[in-house]
Motif scaffolding. Structure first.
Motif, short mmCIF file in Angstrom:
data_model
loop_
_atom_site.label_atom_id
_atom_site.label_comp_id
_atom_site.label_asym_id
_atom_site.label_seq_id
_atom_site.Cartn_x
_atom_site.Cartn_y
_atom_site.Cartn_z
N LEU A 4 2.27 -7.54 -1.30
CA LEU A 4 3.28 -6.62 -0.80
C LEU A 4 2.92 -6.14 0.60
O LEU A 4 3.77 -6.12 1.50
N LEU A 5 1.67 -5.78 0.81
CA LEU A 5 1.24 -5.28 2.12
C LEU A 5 1.36 -6.36 3.20
O LEU A 5 1.70 -6.05 4.34
N ARG A 6 1.10 -7.61 2.82
CA ARG A 6 1.29 -8.72 3.78
C ARG A 6 2.76 -8.89 4.11
O ARG A 6 3.14 -9.08 5.26
N ALA A 7 3.60 -8.81 3.08
CA ALA A 7 5.05 -8.98 3.29
C ALA A 7 5.60 -7.88 4.19
O ALA A 7 6.50 -8.12 4.98
N LEU A 8 5.04 -6.69 4.08
CA LEU A 8 5.48 -5.58 4.91
C LEU A 8 4.86 -5.60 6.31
O LEU A 8 5.18 -4.77 7.14
N GLU A 9 3.97 -6.57 6.52
CA GLU A 9 3.26 -6.72 7.80
C GLU A 9 2.59 -5.42 8.23
O GLU A 9 2.70 -4.97 9.36
N CYS A 10 1.86 -4.83 7.27
CA CYS A 10 1.16 -3.57 7.52
C CYS A 10 -0.06 -3.79 8.40
O CYS A 10 -0.72 -4.82 8.33
N THR A 11 -0.36 -2.78 9.19
CA THR A 11 -1.61 -2.79 9.94
C THR A 11 -2.74 -2.49 8.95
O THR A 11 -2.50 -2.06 7.81
N ASP A 12 -3.95 -2.68 9.41
CA ASP A 12 -5.12 -2.40 8.58
C ASP A 12 -5.10 -0.96 8.07
O ASP A 12 -5.31 -0.69 6.89
N ALA A 13 -4.83 -0.02 8.95
CA ALA A 13 -4.82 1.39 8.59
C ALA A 13 -3.69 1.69 7.60
O ALA A 13 -3.87 2.47 6.65
N GLN A 14 -2.52 1.08 7.80
CA GLN A 14 -1.40 1.30 6.89
C GLN A 14 -1.71 0.77 5.50
O GLN A 14 -1.32 1.38 4.50
N LYS A 15 -2.41 -0.36 5.42
CA LYS A 15 -2.78 -0.92 4.11
C LYS A 15 -3.58 0.09 3.30
O LYS A 15 -3.34 0.29 2.11
N VAL A 16 -4.55 0.73 3.95
CA VAL A 16 -5.38 1.72 3.26
C VAL A 16 -4.53 2.90 2.82
O VAL A 16 -4.62 3.34 1.68
N VAL A 17 -3.67 3.39 3.71
CA VAL A 17 -2.82 4.54 3.38
C VAL A 17 -1.90 4.21 2.21
O VAL A 17 -1.81 4.97 1.24
N TYR A 18 -1.22 3.07 2.27
CA TYR A 18 -0.28 2.71 1.21
C TYR A 18 -0.99 2.43 -0.12
O TYR A 18 -0.53 2.85 -1.18
N ALA A 19 -2.11 1.72 -0.05
CA ALA A 19 -2.84 1.38 -1.28
C ALA A 19 -3.39 2.65 -1.95
O ALA A 19 -3.28 2.81 -3.17
N THR A 20 -3.95 3.54 -1.16
CA THR A 20 -4.51 4.76 -1.75
C THR A 20 -3.41 5.70 -2.25
O THR A 20 -3.62 6.44 -3.21
N PHE A 21 -2.24 5.63 -1.64
CA PHE A 21 -1.11 6.42 -2.13
C PHE A 21 -0.72 5.98 -3.54
O PHE A 21 -0.30 6.80 -4.36
N ALA A 22 -0.89 4.70 -3.84
CA ALA A 22 -0.50 4.16 -5.14
C ALA A 22 -1.52 4.46 -6.24
O ALA A 22 -1.22 4.25 -7.42
N LEU A 23 -2.69 4.93 -5.89
CA LEU A 23 -3.72 5.22 -6.89
C LEU A 23 -3.29 6.38 -7.77
O LEU A 23 -2.61 7.31 -7.31
N GLN A 24 -3.70 6.33 -9.04
CA GLN A 24 -3.30 7.38 -9.98
C GLN A 24 -4.49 7.85 -10.82
O GLN A 24 -5.47 7.13 -10.99
N ASP A 25 -4.36 9.05 -11.34
CA ASP A 25 -5.29 9.64 -12.30
C ASP A 25 -6.75 9.58 -11.84
O ASP A 25 -7.05 10.02 -10.74
N SER A 26 -7.63 9.04 -12.67
CA SER A 26 -9.06 9.07 -12.37
C SER A 26 -9.40 8.26 -11.12
O SER A 26 -10.32 8.60 -10.38
N ILE A 27 -8.64 7.20 -10.85
CA ILE A 27 -8.91 6.39 -9.67
C ILE A 27 -8.52 7.16 -8.41
O ILE A 27 -9.19 7.09 -7.39
N GLU A 28 -7.45 7.93 -8.50
CA GLU A 28 -7.05 8.77 -7.37
C GLU A 28 -8.13 9.83 -7.10
O GLU A 28 -8.48 10.09 -5.94
N ARG A 29 -8.67 10.42 -8.17
CA ARG A 29 -9.74 11.41 -8.00
C ARG A 29 -11.00 10.76 -7.43
O ARG A 29 -11.66 11.32 -6.56
N TRP A 30 -11.31 9.54 -7.90
CA TRP A 30 -12.45 8.81 -7.35
C TRP A 30 -12.26 8.61 -5.84
O TRP A 30 -13.18 8.84 -5.06
#
Length: 164
Positions: A4-30
């Motif tokens: 998905l991130l490749r399809a959206l042609e995200c920059t390196d920084a955007q990939k981290v922001v989008y991926a971490t936004f999708a984290l939930q529960d204990s993984i988000e707290r980690w």
């Protein structure tokens, strides 16, 4: 996620922001704690790269021992009692853990063919297919033919050759 991130042609920084936004529960707290540690390690103004994020994430949730087990599972993979379709799906899923075993299309085809059951394997070799997809489709087709024509190997051996 990476697809998905490749399809959206995200920059390196955007990939981290989008991926971490999708984290939930204990993984988000980690991640909340880990991000703070990384920022202290790298410096407040240094962005966390996608490569670094994946390295830390995989190191925590997907340790080397698990990746090694999956690579070994791929190395030992054979069709066995699976259908060709199930075998192909498992082959593709596990192959990402040992890309060094299939560095090119011919090696990938060879590895897949070697794992096919004894009834399909020689017929696939004889058919001389040139791509992994063709090999997989041909193997599925042969399996379907065997289901429609369930004659045993013994029946095939007993058949007399046709003389002119």
């Amino acid at each position: 996620m990476e697809k998905l991130l490749r399809a959206l042609e995200c920059t390196d920084a955007q990939k981290v922001v989008y991926a971490t936004f999708a984290l939930q529960d204990s993984i988000e707290r980690w991640w909340s704690g880990t991000e703070q540690l990384l920022r202290m390690e790298l410096g407040r103004n240094t962005p966390i790269t996608w490569k670094k994020f994946k390295e830390v994430f995989n190191g925590t949730y997907f340790p080397d021992i698990v990746r090694d087990q999956k690579a070994r599972e791929f190395f030992d993979l054979v069709q066995g009692t699976m259908t060709v379709e199930e075998y192909a799906a498992k082959f593709v899923k596990l192959s990402r853990f040992a890309p060094y075993l299939i560095p090119n299309e011919p090696k990938k085809i060879c590895k897949f063919q070697k794992g096919l059951n004894d009834r399909i394997h020689p017929l696939i070799i004889a058919s001389g297919v040139g791509t992994f997809i063709e090999t997989m489709k041909r193997a599925i087709s042969l399996e379907e033919d065997f289901k429609c024509n369930p004659g045993s190997k013994e029946d095939e051996k007993k058949q007399e050759p046709f003389n002119y």
